[in-house]
Design an enzyme around this catalytic site. Structure first.
Site, PDB file in Angstrom:
ATOM      1  CE1 TYR A   6      -4.885 -39.301 -23.541  1.00 47.51           C
ATOM      2  CE2 TYR A   6      -3.871 -41.407 -22.944  1.00 47.51           C
ATOM      3  CZ  TYR A   6      -3.916 -40.279 -23.744  1.00 47.51           C
ATOM      4  OH  TYR A   6      -2.997 -40.125 -24.757  1.00 47.51           O
ATOM      5  CG  LEU A  50      -1.880 -25.288 -21.400  1.00 45.92           C
ATOM      6  CD1 LEU A  50      -1.603 -23.890 -20.874  1.00 45.92           C
ATOM      7  CD2 LEU A  50      -2.163 -25.233 -22.889  1.00 45.92           C
ATOM      8  CB  SER A  52       9.267 -28.975  -6.345  1.00 47.83           C
ATOM      9  OG  SER A  52       8.165 -28.180  -6.723  1.00 47.83           O
ATOM     10  CG  ASP A  87       1.125 -34.184 -24.422  1.00 44.95           C
ATOM     11  OD1 ASP A  87       0.541 -33.842 -25.461  1.00 44.95           O
ATOM     12  OD2 ASP A  87       0.547 -34.634 -23.418  1.00 44.95           O
ATOM     13  CB  ALA A 131      -4.431 -25.472 -18.113  1.00 46.91           C
ATOM     14  CB  SER A 191       3.396 -34.155 -16.734  1.00 46.50           C
ATOM     15  OG  SER A 191       2.582 -34.485 -17.818  1.00 46.50           O
TER      16      SER A 191
HETATM   17  C1  GLA Z   1      -2.806 -36.036 -23.704  1.00 41.34           C
HETATM   18  C2  GLA Z   1      -1.763 -37.099 -24.035  1.00 41.34           C
HETATM   19  C3  GLA Z   1      -1.332 -37.023 -25.503  1.00 41.34           C
HETATM   20  C4  GLA Z   1      -2.538 -36.991 -26.433  1.00 41.34           C
HETATM   21  C5  GLA Z   1      -3.558 -35.973 -25.966  1.00 41.34           C
HETATM   22  C6  GLA Z   1      -4.843 -36.025 -26.757  1.00 41.34           C
HETATM   23  O1  GLA Z   1      -2.247 -34.756 -23.784  1.00 41.34           O
HETATM   24  O2  GLA Z   1      -0.646 -36.965 -23.205  1.00 41.34           O
HETATM   25  O3  GLA Z   1      -0.480 -38.100 -25.811  1.00 41.34           O
HETATM   26  O4  GLA Z   1      -3.101 -38.265 -26.557  1.00 41.34           O
HETATM   27  O5  GLA Z   1      -3.907 -36.135 -24.589  1.00 41.34           O
HETATM   28  O6  GLA Z   1      -4.599 -35.662 -28.064  1.00 41.34           O
END
Ligand code: GLA
Length: 383
Positions: free
Chosen positions: A220, A123, A67, A170, A121, A126
């Site tokens: 989360y 974005l 990395s 994502d 941030a 990962s």
């Molecule tokens: C993170 C998770 C996504 C989604 C968002 C919230 O980015 O990785 O799967 O749940 O939060 O919308």
């Protein structure tokens, strides 16, 4: 030297040859937050910052990975017991394992990679990392895994090797991203549609609070559990409810006394948010950015008061946006820190940004960061 050249130079120094270059992207999400794991809609797009990796098969059963950003080299095998301790390496390891679990071939390779997605941030740095390697491995070993499954390889990596029970948004955005388009995805049926996004007269700007909460992944996972609990209660009366997004608002009211108040509020937010995505898509097709913006404010309210994933810094930025007549503004991504996404009229942009930087810095003692993102392509071979 740009990022690509630095990667190539390091690769040559470490391994004495050249490999092939692959890339993938971070993402924004215009609207549809915390709806993905509830079977609802999301509306993301890939952005012009991401991960670039150079890779070449090495004829062994080990991965040699470097990395550039962490200036760290790691070697690991491909058995389940070989998981590396460095978190950046466990993403690559997870992608290898998830590919193998799906019947794909993975053997040893050498890699050097780097990224320019700001970390923490919101974005999805990962997802960019996972998608780059999922795409590259599929290509290099000719596994023939389809694009949705590549996104799911990234998602399962998060679940099984990184401890986050995330949805598909994502990784989907990072694999399917297309220059100039946002993508509306139905996370239940996996139907998707590209929407060209070029709001003339407006700018889309992110303001990074630079706040990162330590317990974000357990918080989360707790949100997700609340939603599943609410859906299970509703399902007793309405067996057709597979995901929370299938539920009508009145069905949620029927179970209010049977679930914790907290779960009720979470579910109330999700049911509203699923509808807002559809409303925003309709508004966009009419070129009605005022409605798009108003929905973004409604989402912020829900994420802050009902879903409780905002924080003082993000609420401050949101309030400031209202004060400066910004068309739309809300916390973006998982929350608990990170960025607000703002839709701002061109002529208000300068005034808003300088006020946001000054007033935020004065209140919180550190400056926020400003990112002007361009909607770009997702996972791809670079050469
Ligand atoms: C993170 C998770 C996504 C989604 C968002 C919230 O980015 O990785 O799967 O749940 O939060 O919308």
């Amino acid at each position: 030297m740009d990022m690509k050249e630095r990667i190539q130079e390091k690769f040559r120094t470490l391994y004495g040859t050249d490999g092939q270059l692959f890339a993938s992207a971070g993402r924004i999400n215009l609207i549809g937050e915390h709806t993905d794991y509830n079977g609802g809609y999301v509306f993301p797009g890939a952005i012009d910052c991401g991960i670039v990796a150079e890779i070449k098969l090495n004829g062994t059963s080990k991965v040699h990975a470097y990395s550039l950003d962490y200036d760290e080299y790691v070697e690991f095998g491909l058995e389940e017991s070989d998981k590396p301790s460095q978190s950046w390496a466990s993403y690559i390891f997870g992608v290898c394992r998830e590919t193998i679990k799906r019947g794909g071939k993975v053997e040893g390779f050498n890699t050097v990679f780097a990224g320019d997605v700001p970390l923490g941030a919101g974005l999805s740095s990962s997802a960019a990392l996972e998608s780059t390697f999922a795409f590259a491995i599929n290509y290099l070993f000719d596994n023939g895994i389809d694009k949705f499954e590549l996104a799911k390889i990234g998602q399962s990596t998060e679940h099984n090797y990184c401890g986050v029970k995330c949805g598909i948004m994502d990784q989907f955005a990072s694999v399917f991203g297309k220059k100039g388009s946002l993508i509306r995805l139905n996370c239940k049926t996996l139907e998707y549609k590209y929407f060209p996004f070029n709001p003339e007269g407006y700018k889309l700007v992110l303001i990074d609070s630079c706040v990162k909460h330590e317990l974000a992944s357990s918080a989360y996972n707790k949100r997700r559990a609340s939603c599943e609990n609410a859906a299970a209660a509703i399902r007793k009366n309405h067996p057709e409810v597979e995901f929370l997004s299938d539920a009508k608002r009145v069905w949620l009211d029927e179970v209010r006394d049977q679930i914790p108040e907290e779960d009720f509020l979470r579910a109330e937010y999700v049911i509203g948010e699923v509808q807002r995505v559809l409303d925003v898509c309709d508004a966009l097709e009419r070129g009605d950015y005022e409605t798009v913006g108003e929905m973004m404010y409604q989402t912020h309210f829900g994420l802050s008061r009902l879903y409780e994933v905002s924080c003082e810094e993000l609420d401050f930025l949101n309030k400031l946006a209202r004060k400066y007549d910004v068309t739309g503004s809300r916390v973006m991504g998982g929350g608990f820190g990170g960025c607000t996404i703002n839709l701002v009229k061109d002529e208000l942009y300068e005034g808003f940004i300088s006020a946001a930087v000054d007033q935020f810095t004065e209140k919180f003692g550190h400056a926020p960061k400003i990112y002007n993102v361009v909607i770009s392509d997702g996972a791809r071979l670079l050469q």
